[in-house]
Design an enzyme around this catalytic site. Structure first.
Site, PDB file in Angstrom:
ATOM      1  N   GLU A 174       0.870  -1.172   0.000  1.00 31.17           N
ATOM      2  CA  GLU A 174       0.000   0.000   0.000  1.00 31.17           C
ATOM      3  C   GLU A 174       0.906   1.221   0.000  1.00 31.17           C
ATOM      4  O   GLU A 174       1.462   1.593   1.032  1.00 31.17           O
ATOM      5  CB  GLU A 174      -0.918  -0.013   1.223  1.00 31.17           C
ATOM      6  CG  GLU A 174      -1.879  -1.191   1.276  1.00 31.17           C
ATOM      7  CD  GLU A 174      -2.892  -1.185   0.143  1.00 31.17           C
ATOM      8  OE1 GLU A 174      -3.012  -0.138  -0.541  1.00 31.17           O
ATOM      9  OE2 GLU A 174      -3.561  -2.204  -0.060  1.00 31.17           O
ATOM     10  N   CYS A 184      -1.788   9.317   2.887  1.00 30.71           N
ATOM     11  CA  CYS A 184      -1.383   8.685   1.627  1.00 30.71           C
ATOM     12  C   CYS A 184      -2.357   8.971   0.498  1.00 30.71           C
ATOM     13  O   CYS A 184      -1.976   8.958  -0.670  1.00 30.71           O
ATOM     14  CB  CYS A 184      -1.208   7.178   1.822  1.00 30.71           C
ATOM     15  SG  CYS A 184      -2.701   6.313   2.358  1.00 30.71           S
TER      16      CYS A 184
END
Length: 470
Positions: free
Chosen positions: A216, A250
């Site tokens: 991720e 993110c």
């Protein structure tokens, strides 16, 4: 020293492997108990976590920790508890005509021991949400949190040791050397959240052991403002998405693509929205600090580089708050030679890229690495569909930012340079499971017709099957 680290980690892994071997398919009751313990642990230590994360950041908005770190873990565990029985059931799948009356099914089995490497920006969420999925799937879990949030990492280690046996789940703290040794372990699955650069190193380390990985990562997630967008609403939601955790997210919108004639009015609308969200920065409990001095220096360097190369910098506030609090900035007249347009920003800086046609904007997105998120703002459904069909991204939120990340009924993950694999909800359960195909043969097996000695009967049967297959 490295040998001591390696030995400690190896023994921890062996301990969990032995426990998994003794319980290779945990019962529904056992899995539910582990998930309930995560919920209880999170609830019991909520204030401790708020304080530890604030200590690590210098200042972190309490509400952001409660929502983005604690609630997300509770929500993931609650969702898994609600659906776990169904996820664990064997799946019936179709059986081809020529194999009847045999039948097919899929058994979902835990993989074994899962390693989780989590980052500093949401230190509890990004450590425990993968752990929720791994435990729901029946695995054992080892977690290596970031060394940039030492207070939170130490607290998590203590919390987990109080609520879980070391052979169920444990937290391994330490510096980058510990992290490298951790990722080199032969886990049954390695889950990493962090930067693309470090993700490449993690993937290489895992490949040496043939360890499957979920990455991720991040990247430069664009916000595409369509000409049909409602200006004030888009500006407010863009400002929220950009400044949550001071941009250290993110899936934060990294830059905005805006029709050229809308650049100035949108810029003004974003500045006004930021000032409504954060009337002042000095001592404002709602506005988070930058996590470390070197990260603050990096962001200040991005601003200086952009200004030196011709960007117009627009500060949302005139004050100088001091400490590790960075004033949000919009950057106009940017171009790809600036560092701010080359690197993932991870802070409260929003470059505005002007475009003349939608195809020009979409081509700009496609020229760069595929992002973790894409945000589209507008009311024109045809334009929305066209944009989504002509771009790739890990996920999308339409007419807002961030919120696709919170959907437990949808997968979350990247694509290309922004990551591989997915989790959340059932996708997380499947990530940490082996879906083992089982073919159950019948006593009266039609497949005996394929046994030798071969002859004309075999040829006729094969010809019939070809016709049926069409």
């Amino acid at each position: 020293m490295n040998q001591t680290i390696d030995e400690h980690l190896r023994l921890a892994l062996e301990q969990q492997r032995a426990a998994f071997a003794a319980e290779p398919l945990p019962t529904l009751r056992s899995r539910r108990d582990r998930l309930q313990r995560i919920r209880a642990m999170t609830e019991r230590h909520a204030e401790d976590l708020v304080a530890a994360i604030a200590q690590d950041f210098g200042h972190r908005a309490r509400q952001e920790t409660l929502l983005a770190d604690l609630f997300t873990v509770q929500s993931a565990a609650r969702h898994a508890l609600r659906h776990l029985h169904g996820w664990m059931k064997p799946r019936r799948v179709p059986t081809a005509l020529h194999f009847l009356p045999a039948r097919n099914r899929l058994l979902r089995q835990p993989l074994g021991v899962v390693g989780v490497v989590s980052p500093w920006n949401y230190p509890y969420n990004l450590a425990l949400c993968p752990a929720v999925a791994a435990l729901a799937a029946g695995n054992r879990v080892m977690i290596k949190p970031s060394e940039l949030t030492p207070a939170t990492s130490a607290l998590m280690a203590r919390m987990v040791s109080e609520h879980f046996a070391a052979d169920e789940m444990q937290v391994v703290t330490g510096d980058a050397a510990v992290g490298r040794a951790f990722t080199a372990l032969p886990f049954d699955h390695l889950f990493f959240t962090g930067s693309t650069a470090v993700g490449r190193e993690v993937a290489q380390a895992a490949a040496r052991k043939l360890t499957p990985v979920t990455l991720e990562l991040g990247g430069k997630s664009p916000a595409l403002i369509d000409r049909s967008a409602e200006l004030a609403l888009s500006a407010e939601r863009l400002a929220f998405g950009k400044l949550l955790n001071a941009g250290q997210t993110c899936v934060a919108p990294d830059y905005a693509l805006v029709p050229r004639e809308m650049v100035e009015p949108l810029t003004q609308a974003v500045v006004q929205a930021v000032q409504r969200l954060y009337p002042t920065l000095t001592g404002n409990p709602d506005y988070s600090s930058i996590v470390a001095p070197r990260h603050l220096a990096r962001l200040q360097g991005l601003l200086a580089d952009a200004q030196a190369k011709g960007a117009r910098l627009i500060a949302t506030h005139e004050e100088t708050p001091g400490g590790r609090t960075l004033v949000p900035h919009l950057l106009l007249d940017v171009h790809d030679e600036m560092d701010v347009m080359r690197e993932e920003i991870f802070g409260p800086l929003l470059p505005i890229v002007a475009y003349d046609s939608v195809d020009e904007a979409l081509a700009y997105i496609r020229r760069h690495e595929r992002p973790l998120a894409l945000y589209w703002f507008g009311r024109d459904r045809h334009a929305q569909r066209y944009a989504l069909e002509h771009t790739h991204s890990g996920g999308v939120t339409v007419n807002d930012c961030i919120w696709h990340l919170g959907q437990e009924d949808q997968p979350f993950g990247g694509v290309g340079a922004s990551g591989m694999g997915a989790y959340h909800g059932e996708w997380g359960f499947r990530t940490f499971s082996k879906e083992k195909p089982v073919f159950q043969q019948s006593r009266w097996a039609g497949t005996r017709l394929f046994h030798p000695p071969y002859g004309r009967g075999f040829d006729r049967l094969l010809g019939l099957l070809k016709k049926l297959a069409g």
